[in-house]
Motif scaffolding. Structure first.
Motif, PDB file in Angstrom:
ATOM      1  N   CYS A  16      24.784  15.623  41.829  1.00 21.38           N
ATOM      2  CA  CYS A  16      24.664  16.356  40.627  1.00 21.38           C
ATOM      3  C   CYS A  16      24.746  17.676  41.233  1.00 21.38           C
ATOM      4  CB  CYS A  16      23.935  16.364  39.819  1.00 21.38           C
ATOM      5  SG  CYS A  16      24.068  14.174  38.190  1.00 21.38           S
ATOM      6  N   LYS A  17      23.923  18.473  42.219  1.00 19.56           N
ATOM      7  CA  LYS A  17      24.206  19.441  42.770  1.00 19.56           C
ATOM      8  C   LYS A  17      25.471  19.406  43.757  1.00 19.56           C
ATOM      9  CE  LYS A  17      21.124  22.833  45.498  1.00 19.56           C
ATOM     10  NZ  LYS A  17      21.919  23.035  46.170  1.00 19.56           N
ATOM     11  N   ALA A  18      25.609  18.498  44.862  1.00 18.22           N
ATOM     12  CA  ALA A  18      26.537  18.438  45.362  1.00 18.22           C
ATOM     13  C   ALA A  18      27.907  18.879  44.258  1.00 18.22           C
ATOM     14  CB  ALA A  18      26.865  17.327  46.834  1.00 18.22           C
ATOM     15  N   VAL A  19      28.475  18.296  43.501  1.00 20.16           N
ATOM     16  CA  VAL A  19      29.373  18.376  42.729  1.00 20.16           C
ATOM     17  C   VAL A  19      29.575  19.220  41.580  1.00 20.16           C
ATOM     18  CG1 VAL A  19      30.770  17.374  40.527  1.00 20.16           C
ATOM     19  CG2 VAL A  19      29.419  14.813  42.685  1.00 20.16           C
ATOM     20  N   SER A  20      28.055  20.176  41.139  1.00 19.32           N
ATOM     21  CA  SER A  20      28.765  21.064  40.948  1.00 19.32           C
ATOM     22  C   SER A  20      28.733  22.346  41.951  1.00 19.32           C
ATOM     23  CB  SER A  20      27.580  21.201  39.991  1.00 19.32           C
ATOM     24  OG  SER A  20      25.901  21.860  40.745  1.00 19.32           O
ATOM     25  N   GLU A  21      28.508  21.763  43.128  1.00 17.71           N
ATOM     26  CA  GLU A  21      28.710  23.185  44.238  1.00 17.71           C
ATOM     27  C   GLU A  21      30.482  22.993  44.441  1.00 17.71           C
ATOM     28  OE1 GLU A  21      25.785  21.853  46.938  1.00 17.71           O
ATOM     29  OE2 GLU A  21      23.881  23.090  46.089  1.00 17.71           O
ATOM     30  N   ARG A  22      30.842  22.172  44.130  1.00 16.04           N
ATOM     31  CA  ARG A  22      32.199  22.119  44.603  1.00 16.04           C
ATOM     32  C   ARG A  22      33.509  22.026  43.372  1.00 16.04           C
ATOM     33  NH1 ARG A  22      28.944  20.470  47.274  1.00 16.04           N
ATOM     34  NH2 ARG A  22      28.612  21.364  49.833  1.00 16.04           N
ATOM     35  N   LYS A  23      32.346  22.737  42.573  1.00 13.08           N
ATOM     36  CA  LYS A  23      33.451  22.560  41.546  1.00 13.08           C
ATOM     37  C   LYS A  23      35.076  22.941  41.534  1.00 13.08           C
ATOM     38  CE  LYS A  23      30.560  23.155  37.178  1.00 13.08           C
ATOM     39  NZ  LYS A  23      30.511  21.481  37.024  1.00 13.08           N
ATOM     40  N   TYR A  68      28.672  10.587  50.420  1.00 12.99           N
ATOM     41  CA  TYR A  68      28.296   9.769  50.625  1.00 12.99           C
ATOM     42  C   TYR A  68      27.080  10.245  49.968  1.00 12.99           C
ATOM     43  CZ  TYR A  68      26.161   5.697  52.940  1.00 12.99           C
ATOM     44  OH  TYR A  68      25.593   4.854  53.450  1.00 12.99           O
ATOM     45  N   CYS A  69      26.607   8.957  49.464  1.00 13.45           N
ATOM     46  CA  CYS A  69      25.301   9.071  48.225  1.00 13.45           C
ATOM     47  C   CYS A  69      24.962   8.038  48.177  1.00 13.45           C
ATOM     48  CB  CYS A  69      25.463   9.503  46.732  1.00 13.45           C
ATOM     49  SG  CYS A  69      24.052   9.365  45.301  1.00 13.45           S
ATOM     50  N   GLN A  70      23.458   7.648  48.608  1.00 16.10           N
ATOM     51  CA  GLN A  70      22.233   7.211  48.483  1.00 16.10           C
ATOM     52  C   GLN A  70      21.990   6.853  47.586  1.00 16.10           C
ATOM     53  OE1 GLN A  70      19.840   6.201  52.307  1.00 16.10           O
ATOM     54  NE2 GLN A  70      21.155   8.486  53.413  1.00 16.10           N
ATOM     55  N   VAL A  71      21.381   5.577  47.040  1.00 15.84           N
ATOM     56  CA  VAL A  71      21.030   5.390  45.300  1.00 15.84           C
ATOM     57  C   VAL A  71      19.992   5.083  45.205  1.00 15.84           C
ATOM     58  CG1 VAL A  71      23.543   4.316  44.627  1.00 15.84           C
ATOM     59  CG2 VAL A  71      22.086   2.704  44.870  1.00 15.84           C
ATOM     60  N   GLY A  72      19.171   5.280  46.039  1.00 14.36           N
ATOM     61  CA  GLY A  72      17.887   4.574  46.074  1.00 14.36           C
ATOM     62  C   GLY A  72      17.175   2.789  46.717  1.00 14.36           C
ATOM     63  N   GLU A  73      16.071   3.235  46.653  1.00 15.87           N
ATOM     64  CA  GLU A  73      15.703   0.927  47.457  1.00 15.87           C
ATOM     65  C   GLU A  73      16.328   0.217  45.823  1.00 15.87           C
ATOM     66  OE1 GLU A  73      14.179   1.377  49.540  1.00 15.87           O
ATOM     67  OE2 GLU A  73      13.916   2.796  50.374  1.00 15.87           O
ATOM     68  N   ARG A  74      15.964  -0.566  46.252  1.00 16.86           N
ATOM     69  CA  ARG A  74      16.698  -1.763  45.549  1.00 16.86           C
ATOM     70  C   ARG A  74      15.832  -2.189  44.508  1.00 16.86           C
ATOM     71  NH1 ARG A  74      18.854  -6.564  47.420  1.00 16.86           N
ATOM     72  NH2 ARG A  74      18.956  -8.183  45.644  1.00 16.86           N
ATOM     73  N   TYR A  76      14.773   0.363  42.448  1.00 11.97           N
ATOM     74  CA  TYR A  76      14.651   1.675  41.813  1.00 11.97           C
ATOM     75  C   TYR A  76      16.722   1.349  40.917  1.00 11.97           C
ATOM     76  CZ  TYR A  76      17.228   5.949  40.244  1.00 11.97           C
ATOM     77  OH  TYR A  76      18.058   7.110  38.752  1.00 11.97           O
ATOM     78  N   TRP A  77      17.530   0.621  42.027  1.00  8.22           N
ATOM     79  CA  TRP A  77      18.885   0.026  41.645  1.00  8.22           C
ATOM     80  C   TRP A  77      18.711  -0.430  40.414  1.00  8.22           C
ATOM     81  CZ3 TRP A  77      24.190   2.077  41.164  1.00  8.22           C
ATOM     82  CH2 TRP A  77      24.270   1.820  41.039  1.00  8.22           C
ATOM     83  N   LYS A  78      17.543  -1.374  40.934  1.00  9.26           N
ATOM     84  CA  LYS A  78      17.997  -2.404  39.460  1.00  9.26           C
ATOM     85  C   LYS A  78      17.293  -2.698  38.751  1.00  9.26           C
ATOM     86  CE  LYS A  78      19.507  -6.200  42.309  1.00  9.26           C
ATOM     87  NZ  LYS A  78      20.665  -6.342  42.284  1.00  9.26           N
ATOM     88  N   ASP A  83      19.427   6.557  36.355  1.00  6.36           N
ATOM     89  CA  ASP A  83      20.562   7.473  36.026  1.00  6.36           C
ATOM     90  C   ASP A  83      21.589   6.768  36.805  1.00  6.36           C
ATOM     91  OD1 ASP A  83      19.007   9.708  35.295  1.00  6.36           O
ATOM     92  OD2 ASP A  83      17.747  10.295  36.991  1.00  6.36           O
ATOM     93  N   PHE A  84      22.539   6.682  37.650  1.00 10.53           N
ATOM     94  CA  PHE A  84      23.223   6.213  38.238  1.00 10.53           C
ATOM     95  C   PHE A  84      24.057   5.158  36.756  1.00 10.53           C
ATOM     96  CE2 PHE A  84      21.093   7.621  42.662  1.00 10.53           C
ATOM     97  CZ  PHE A  84      21.992   8.702  42.448  1.00 10.53           C
ATOM     98  N   LYS A  85      23.528   4.273  36.256  1.00 11.11           N
ATOM     99  CA  LYS A  85      24.021   3.361  35.524  1.00 11.11           C
ATOM    100  C   LYS A  85      23.621   4.143  34.206  1.00 11.11           C
ATOM    101  CE  LYS A  85      22.610  -0.767  38.165  1.00 11.11           C
ATOM    102  NZ  LYS A  85      21.261  -1.952  37.573  1.00 11.11           N
ATOM    103  N   LYS A  86      23.082   5.326  34.142  1.00 12.61           N
ATOM    104  CA  LYS A  86      23.171   5.226  32.682  1.00 12.61           C
ATOM    105  C   LYS A  86      24.201   6.998  32.040  1.00 12.61           C
ATOM    106  CE  LYS A  86      19.304   7.000  31.376  1.00 12.61           C
ATOM    107  NZ  LYS A  86      17.594   7.447  31.277  1.00 12.61           N
ATOM    108  N   THR A  87      23.904   7.510  33.535  1.00  8.91           N
ATOM    109  CA  THR A  87      24.702   8.111  33.231  1.00  8.91           C
ATOM    110  C   THR A  87      26.051   8.133  34.050  1.00  8.91           C
ATOM    111  OG1 THR A  87      22.855   9.868  33.494  1.00  8.91           O
ATOM    112  CG2 THR A  87      24.801  11.033  33.828  1.00  8.91           C
ATOM    113  N   LEU A  88      26.057   7.716  35.342  1.00  7.47           N
ATOM    114  CA  LEU A  88      27.574   8.116  35.967  1.00  7.47           C
ATOM    115  C   LEU A  88      28.708   6.811  35.579  1.00  7.47           C
ATOM    116  CD1 LEU A  88      27.077   9.197  39.532  1.00  7.47           C
ATOM    117  CD2 LEU A  88      28.654  10.332  37.855  1.00  7.47           C
ATOM    118  N   ARG A  89      27.489   5.546  35.458  1.00 10.23           N
ATOM    119  CA  ARG A  89      27.766   4.341  34.717  1.00 10.23           C
ATOM    120  C   ARG A  89      28.535   3.371  35.625  1.00 10.23           C
ATOM    121  NH1 ARG A  89      27.493   5.406  29.673  1.00 10.23           N
ATOM    122  NH2 ARG A  89      28.083   6.450  28.415  1.00 10.23           N
ATOM    123  N   LEU A  90      27.621   3.429  36.812  1.00 11.71           N
ATOM    124  CA  LEU A  90      27.769   2.673  37.771  1.00 11.71           C
ATOM    125  C   LEU A  90      27.728   1.458  37.645  1.00 11.71           C
ATOM    126  CD1 LEU A  90      27.026   4.570  41.010  1.00 11.71           C
ATOM    127  CD2 LEU A  90      29.203   4.861  39.831  1.00 11.71           C
TER     128      LEU A  90
END
Length: 123
Positions: A16-23, A68-74, A76-78, A83-90
């Motif tokens: 989120c920080k990387a995206v907001s810094e590159r509006k 390039y974003c690492q989403v976390g350990e397996r 967390y991802w599951k 946040d990736f699933k809830k907010t970004l709908r991945l």
């Protein structure tokens, strides 16, 4: 010299920080499972997809940003509430998306160089 900026982040807050810094910039984001000390992701599809995506990065638009974003350990991802699933709908990793648009490639779609290139070249 590449006409795009590459940013490597880990976790939702860094993303989120990387995206907001590159509006105002064209942002492409690639989400992958975390890598271990040897640089290998727990996600086998991510391991296969990364060279395909990297191979097409020469087609990124001038002035764009590749995150390039690492989403976390397996584990967390599951978690369906991460946040990736809830907010970004991945729904899966790897995912390549054009931030702020409906354009997205998920899992095996990231293994198809022509789809990756289309994402990078179409407005």
């Amino acid at each position: 010299m590449a006409g795009y900026e590459e940013v490597n982040v880990r976790g939702y807050e860094e993303f989120c920080k990387a995206v907001s810094e590159r509006k105002g910039k064209d942002v492409f984001a690639y989400f992958s499972g975390d890598k271990d000390a040897q640089g290998k992701s727990w996600c086998p599809d991510c391991v296969k997809a990364e060279p395909v995506v990297r191979g097409e990065m020469t087609h990124l638009p001038e002035g764009s940003v590749f995150i390039y974003c690492q989403v976390g350990e397996r584990a967390y991802w599951k978690d369906p509430n991460n946040d990736f699933k809830k907010t970004l709908r991945l729904s899966g990793v790897p995912t390549l998306l054009r931030y702020g648009t409906p354009q997205k490639l998920v899992e095996e779609e990231c293994l198809k160089a022509e789809l990756v290139r289309m994402m990078f070249t179409e407005d």
